[in-house]
Design a protein around this motif. Structure first.
Motif, PDB file in Angstrom:
ATOM      1  N   GLY A 399      -1.117   0.825  16.735  1.00  0.00           N
ATOM      2  CA  GLY A 399      -2.089   1.274  15.749  1.00  0.00           C
ATOM      3  C   GLY A 399      -2.256   2.783  15.760  1.00  0.00           C
ATOM      4  N   TRP A 400      -2.316   3.353  16.965  1.00  0.00           N
ATOM      5  CA  TRP A 400      -2.440   4.809  17.070  1.00  0.00           C
ATOM      6  C   TRP A 400      -1.216   5.485  16.482  1.00  0.00           C
ATOM      7  CZ3 TRP A 400       0.916   8.082  19.662  1.00  0.00           C
ATOM      8  CH2 TRP A 400       0.521   9.420  19.712  1.00  0.00           C
ATOM      9  N   TRP A 401      -0.026   4.987  16.810  1.00  0.00           N
ATOM     10  CA  TRP A 401       1.195   5.642  16.344  1.00  0.00           C
ATOM     11  C   TRP A 401       1.287   5.610  14.816  1.00  0.00           C
ATOM     12  CZ3 TRP A 401       4.389   9.210  16.739  1.00  0.00           C
ATOM     13  CH2 TRP A 401       5.616   9.210  16.053  1.00  0.00           C
ATOM     14  N   ARG A 402       0.940   4.488  14.216  1.00  0.00           N
ATOM     15  CA  ARG A 402       1.069   4.399  12.751  1.00  0.00           C
ATOM     16  C   ARG A 402       0.072   5.290  12.034  1.00  0.00           C
ATOM     17  NH1 ARG A 402       2.039  -1.929  13.689  1.00  0.00           N
ATOM     18  NH2 ARG A 402       4.213  -1.692  14.366  1.00  0.00           N
ATOM     19  N   GLN A 404      -0.302   8.249  13.035  1.00  0.00           N
ATOM     20  CA  GLN A 404       0.356   9.547  13.112  1.00  0.00           C
ATOM     21  C   GLN A 404       1.469   9.692  12.083  1.00  0.00           C
ATOM     22  OE1 GLN A 404      -1.358  11.341  15.362  1.00  0.00           O
ATOM     23  NE2 GLN A 404      -2.353   9.360  15.762  1.00  0.00           N
ATOM     24  N   VAL A 405       1.799   8.596  11.408  1.00  0.00           N
ATOM     25  CA  VAL A 405       2.940   8.576  10.496  1.00  0.00           C
ATOM     26  C   VAL A 405       2.455   8.344   9.066  1.00  0.00           C
ATOM     27  CG1 VAL A 405       5.135   7.468   9.930  1.00  0.00           C
ATOM     28  CG2 VAL A 405       4.425   7.664  12.320  1.00  0.00           C
ATOM     29  N   ALA A 406       2.903   9.218   8.152  1.00  0.00           N
ATOM     30  CA  ALA A 406       2.706   8.988   6.720  1.00  0.00           C
ATOM     31  C   ALA A 406       3.990   8.358   6.197  1.00  0.00           C
ATOM     32  CB  ALA A 406       2.407  10.301   5.999  1.00  0.00           C
ATOM     33  N   TYR A 407       3.923   7.075   5.819  1.00  0.00           N
ATOM     34  CA  TYR A 407       5.142   6.296   5.565  1.00  0.00           C
ATOM     35  C   TYR A 407       5.197   5.850   4.109  1.00  0.00           C
ATOM     36  CZ  TYR A 407       8.409   2.329   5.889  1.00  0.00           C
ATOM     37  OH  TYR A 407       9.431   1.452   5.697  1.00  0.00           O
ATOM     38  N   LEU A 408       6.312   6.159   3.479  1.00  0.00           N
ATOM     39  CA  LEU A 408       6.605   5.648   2.142  1.00  0.00           C
ATOM     40  C   LEU A 408       7.764   4.667   2.257  1.00  0.00           C
ATOM     41  CD1 LEU A 408       6.392   5.647  -0.984  1.00  0.00           C
ATOM     42  CD2 LEU A 408       8.049   7.527  -0.979  1.00  0.00           C
ATOM     43  N   PRO A 409       7.535   3.355   2.124  1.00  0.00           N
ATOM     44  CA  PRO A 409       8.635   2.397   2.229  1.00  0.00           C
ATOM     45  C   PRO A 409       9.519   2.420   0.988  1.00  0.00           C
ATOM     46  CG  PRO A 409       6.591   1.264   1.703  1.00  0.00           C
ATOM     47  CD  PRO A 409       6.228   2.711   1.922  1.00  0.00           C
ATOM     48  N   GLN A 410      10.679   1.832   1.128  1.00  0.00           N
ATOM     49  CA  GLN A 410      11.611   1.802   0.002  1.00  0.00           C
ATOM     50  C   GLN A 410      11.080   0.947  -1.140  1.00  0.00           C
ATOM     51  OE1 GLN A 410      15.407  -0.224   0.587  1.00  0.00           O
ATOM     52  NE2 GLN A 410      16.461   1.443  -0.491  1.00  0.00           N
ATOM     53  N   GLU A 411      10.415  -0.144  -0.794  1.00  0.00           N
ATOM     54  CA  GLU A 411       9.832  -1.035  -1.808  1.00  0.00           C
ATOM     55  C   GLU A 411       8.318  -0.938  -1.704  1.00  0.00           C
ATOM     56  OE1 GLU A 411      11.469  -2.590  -4.071  1.00  0.00           O
ATOM     57  OE2 GLU A 411      13.468  -2.139  -3.297  1.00  0.00           O
ATOM     58  N   VAL A 425      -6.491   3.100   2.039  1.00  0.00           N
ATOM     59  CA  VAL A 425      -6.527   2.051   3.055  1.00  0.00           C
ATOM     60  C   VAL A 425      -6.454   2.650   4.470  1.00  0.00           C
ATOM     61  CG1 VAL A 425      -4.016   1.684   2.989  1.00  0.00           C
ATOM     62  CG2 VAL A 425      -5.530  -0.171   3.737  1.00  0.00           C
ATOM     63  N   MET A 426      -5.757   3.774   4.633  1.00  0.00           N
ATOM     64  CA  MET A 426      -5.671   4.410   5.949  1.00  0.00           C
ATOM     65  C   MET A 426      -6.881   5.302   6.236  1.00  0.00           C
ATOM     66  SD  MET A 426      -2.795   3.567   7.526  1.00  0.00           S
ATOM     67  CE  MET A 426      -2.310   4.919   8.590  1.00  0.00           C
ATOM     68  N   ALA A 427      -7.595   5.705   5.168  1.00  0.00           N
ATOM     69  CA  ALA A 427      -8.759   6.592   5.326  1.00  0.00           C
ATOM     70  C   ALA A 427      -9.795   6.209   4.277  1.00  0.00           C
ATOM     71  CB  ALA A 427      -8.347   8.046   5.172  1.00  0.00           C
ATOM     72  N   ALA A 479       0.304   7.212   1.488  1.00  0.00           N
ATOM     73  CA  ALA A 479       0.822   7.640   2.784  1.00  0.00           C
ATOM     74  C   ALA A 479       0.200   8.961   3.214  1.00  0.00           C
ATOM     75  CB  ALA A 479       2.347   7.761   2.711  1.00  0.00           C
ATOM     76  N   LEU A 480       0.136   9.909   2.302  1.00  0.00           N
ATOM     77  CA  LEU A 480      -0.335  11.246   2.672  1.00  0.00           C
ATOM     78  C   LEU A 480      -1.832  11.294   2.907  1.00  0.00           C
ATOM     79  CD1 LEU A 480       1.857  13.408   0.265  1.00  0.00           C
ATOM     80  CD2 LEU A 480       2.265  12.812   2.667  1.00  0.00           C
ATOM     81  N   LEU A 481      -2.592  10.415   2.255  1.00  0.00           N
ATOM     82  CA  LEU A 481      -4.036  10.399   2.481  1.00  0.00           C
ATOM     83  C   LEU A 481      -4.384   9.951   3.897  1.00  0.00           C
ATOM     84  CD1 LEU A 481      -5.274   9.008  -0.963  1.00  0.00           C
ATOM     85  CD2 LEU A 481      -5.724  11.278  -0.009  1.00  0.00           C
ATOM     86  N   GLY A 482      -3.430   9.290   4.571  1.00  0.00           N
ATOM     87  CA  GLY A 482      -3.641   8.930   5.971  1.00  0.00           C
ATOM     88  C   GLY A 482      -3.542  10.104   6.911  1.00  0.00           C
ATOM     89  N   LYS A 483      -2.987  11.240   6.405  1.00  0.00           N
ATOM     90  CA  LYS A 483      -2.925  12.496   7.157  1.00  0.00           C
ATOM     91  C   LYS A 483      -2.133  12.369   8.457  1.00  0.00           C
ATOM     92  CE  LYS A 483      -7.107  14.554   5.213  1.00  0.00           C
ATOM     93  NZ  LYS A 483      -7.222  13.608   4.094  1.00  0.00           N
ATOM     94  N   GLY A 484      -1.023  11.638   8.397  1.00  0.00           N
ATOM     95  CA  GLY A 484      -0.146  11.530   9.549  1.00  0.00           C
ATOM     96  C   GLY A 484       0.592  12.829   9.816  1.00  0.00           C
TER      97      GLY A 484
END
Length: 562
Positions: A399-402, A404-411, A425-427, A479-484
């Motif tokens: 949970g902590w690691w994710r 730290q990551v701003a993730y855009l999946p392929q789908e 959802v992340m923030a 993804a970016l709103l999570g501020k990873g």
């Protein structure tokens, strides 16, 4: 059956209360038989109205107490089953969201859907009313015991008839298992075809796939029809056995009882009461036997749920860093999917410094998405290590690691809810102004603000009604709103038009200047040219590091994807 005992074992005190209340209910159920015997033997013999009134009042009191106990027992059983259902539902949810990703992905989507829908089947099959029915079944012995006290011959007759009903029913239920399992498998196959019909209309129409689909559809529906007919016949056998047993028992009880009356071994009142007792005993038994098909369905659903719950779960805790700098390093890393002859990569050594920019290139199927999932922590290397600031991600709190990551999946997919809920959802506490500002920066401001609902727009079906290019940029905003600290993007410009690519390039430049580490899976020239390092996954099994420019800057792309 084991599921019923498991539920009863959850609360020993309530289990005892259920057994005691069932005993009292069935003892009070004797009142009807005793009332008939006493009315026929005493009132008709003496003709005293007060005797009839006393007997009637006593029987009514017994009925009232029986109904009160039945109501209380039902509430206890409902509470017990509700707790068991909640625990089962929580376990299924946890297995779905925390089961090891690689193992979950091996389950077909239709199978996972069948497992989740099996929750309702399990709750219905092992519900309070069925639990009570099974609790009442053993107390058929109470009625048989009283019947034996009245006349052993009639009790033996009832036992023989009931034994025949049980034998026929158990044999039929034993044959139910195989067609029920086959029905479940066929239902999973049909669910896959139904998914194609509901979400693949373009495929069916544009590529004339109806012919190929029709053959499979007809095969599944024909097989299901045959299996339902087989199950219906077996269920009808059980019902007929219960019906025939009831008719035969009534006839034999009257015939044998009449002989006993003529022989002076029984009076008429006791004969009527004995007939009622035998009927109550058979009814309690046949109600329990009638649950065989429902319990079988529930057991099958429970077995599927247990397969899901047996999947090992990822860690819920682990190591964290007080402040993550943004560096990543692969050390002699390798990854291969189960039963796959060729690994995605092996003997892979690479270090990305904090604030570095990495592009990963490769043809379709070479492993770009797999590498992205490794970086997010959805997958783990089959050998070697993946380090974040020298910490092995196998030891990190997922949970902590994710975070730290701003993730855009392929789908990019979204859950059913408002656009605001999905993007934040992340923030969740992110102000609307900040959300809208990022949407404008990514070029989707007109879509969001042009909608009558704005951020309150309700998304359904994964957000698939939104054009891919817009959906991808909305997913990037999420993804970016999570501020990873690390930004992992899997084909961020796929399906995005030229203006959208320019907007994405502008955001990537901002991220580079702000010191984020970027890992972008893409074959786009404008992304590759801006990377500090490029990893080529086309080379197997050890990826090739192509080049390492010194000063990254993402140029505006000129793509014109549809």
């Amino acid at each position: 059956m084991n599921e019923f005992w498991r539920r009863l074992a959850l609360h020993p005190r309530l289990r005892m209360e259920l057994f005691l209340s069932s005993l009292l209910i069935n003892l009070l159920g004797l009142a009807g038989s005793l009332y008939s015997i006493q009315v026929l033997n005493r009132y008709l013999a003496l003709g005293i109205d007060s005797t009839l009134l006393t007997l009637t009042v006593g029987a009514l009191i017994a009925v009232v107490f029986e109904l009160a106990l039945r109501s209380a027992r039902l509430r206890i059983a409902q509470w017990l089953c509700a707790r068991a259902d909640a625990a089962l539902g929580e376990a299924v949810f946890d297995s779905s969201v925390r089961g090891q990703y690689a193992l979950l992905e091996q389950l077909p989507v239709a199978a996972r859907r069948e497992i989740l829908s099996g929750l309702a089947t399990t709750q219905q099959s092992f519900g309070a009313s069925n639990l009570i029915t099974l609790l009442d079944a053993p107390f058929a012995l109470v009625f048989l015991l009283v019947l034996a006290l009245l006349n052993p011959i009639l009790a033996l007759t009832a036992i023989l008839v009931m034994g025949g009903v049980v034998l026929v029913s158990l044999l039929a239920q034993r044959r139910l298992r195989e067609p029920m399992e086959a029905q479940s498998r066929s239902a999973i196959q049909l669910a896959g075809h139904q998914q194609t019909l509901t979400s693949g209309t373009e495929l069916v129409r544009a590529f004339q796939a109806a012919g190929a689909l029709r053959e499979r559809w007809n095969q599944c529906t024909t097989e299901l029809t045959g299996l339902r007919a087989t199950l219906g016949s077996l269920q009808n056998t059980i019902q007929n056995a219960s019906y025939a047993g009831g008719v035969l028992l009534g006839m034999l009880m009257m015939a044998m009882g009449a002989r006993e009356v003529l022989a002076g071994q029984l009076d008429v009142g006791s004969l009527i009461g004995a007939n009622i007792l035998a009927g109550r005993a058979l009814a309690a038994l046949t109600r329990a036997l009638g649950l065989g098909e429902a319990i079988g369905r529930g057991q099958r659903a429970l077995e599927l749920i247990r397969q899901l719950n047996a999947i090992p779960q990822e860690r819920s805790d682990g190591m964290t860093l007080g402040q993550y700098g943004g560096s990543l390093r692969f050390e002699d890393a390798a990854f291969a999917y189960p039963k796959q002859p060729t690994p995605i990569f092996e003997h892979f050594d690479f270090a990305l410094p904090a604030s570095g920019v990495l592009a990963v290139i490769g043809a379709n199927g070479t492993g770009k998405t797999t590498l992205a999932r490794l970086l997010v922590g959805l997958l783990e290397p089959t050998r070697g290590r993946l380090l974040a600031d020298n910490m092995d991600l196998r030891q990190a709190d997922p949970g902590w690691w994710r975070r730290q990551v701003a993730y855009l999946p392929q789908e990019p997919l979204f859950f059913d809810g408002t656009l605001r809920e999905n993007l934040t959802v992340m923030a969740p506490d992110t102000p609307d102004d900040e959300v809208l500002a990022l949407c404008r920066e990514l070029g989707v401001g007109p879509f969001v603000e042009g909608s009558a609902d704005g951020l309150s727009l309700v998304l359904r079906n994964g957000g698939n009604s939104i054009p891919l290019g817009i959906r991808r940029r909305l997913a990037l905003a999420r993804a970016l709103l999570g501020k990873g600290r690390v930004v992992v993007l899997d084909d961020p410009t796929e399906g995005v038009d030229a203006d959208g690519c320019k907007a994405i390039a502008g955001v990537l430049n901002r991220l580079v200047k702000s010191g984020h580490s970027l890992v972008v899976m893409s074959n786009e020239a404008f992304i590759i040219s801006a990377a500090q390092a490029v990893i080529d996954l086309n080379q197997k099994p050890q990826p090739r590091i192509v080049h390492a420019p010194a000063a990254p800057a993402v140029a505006a792309g000129g793509n014109t994807h549809d």
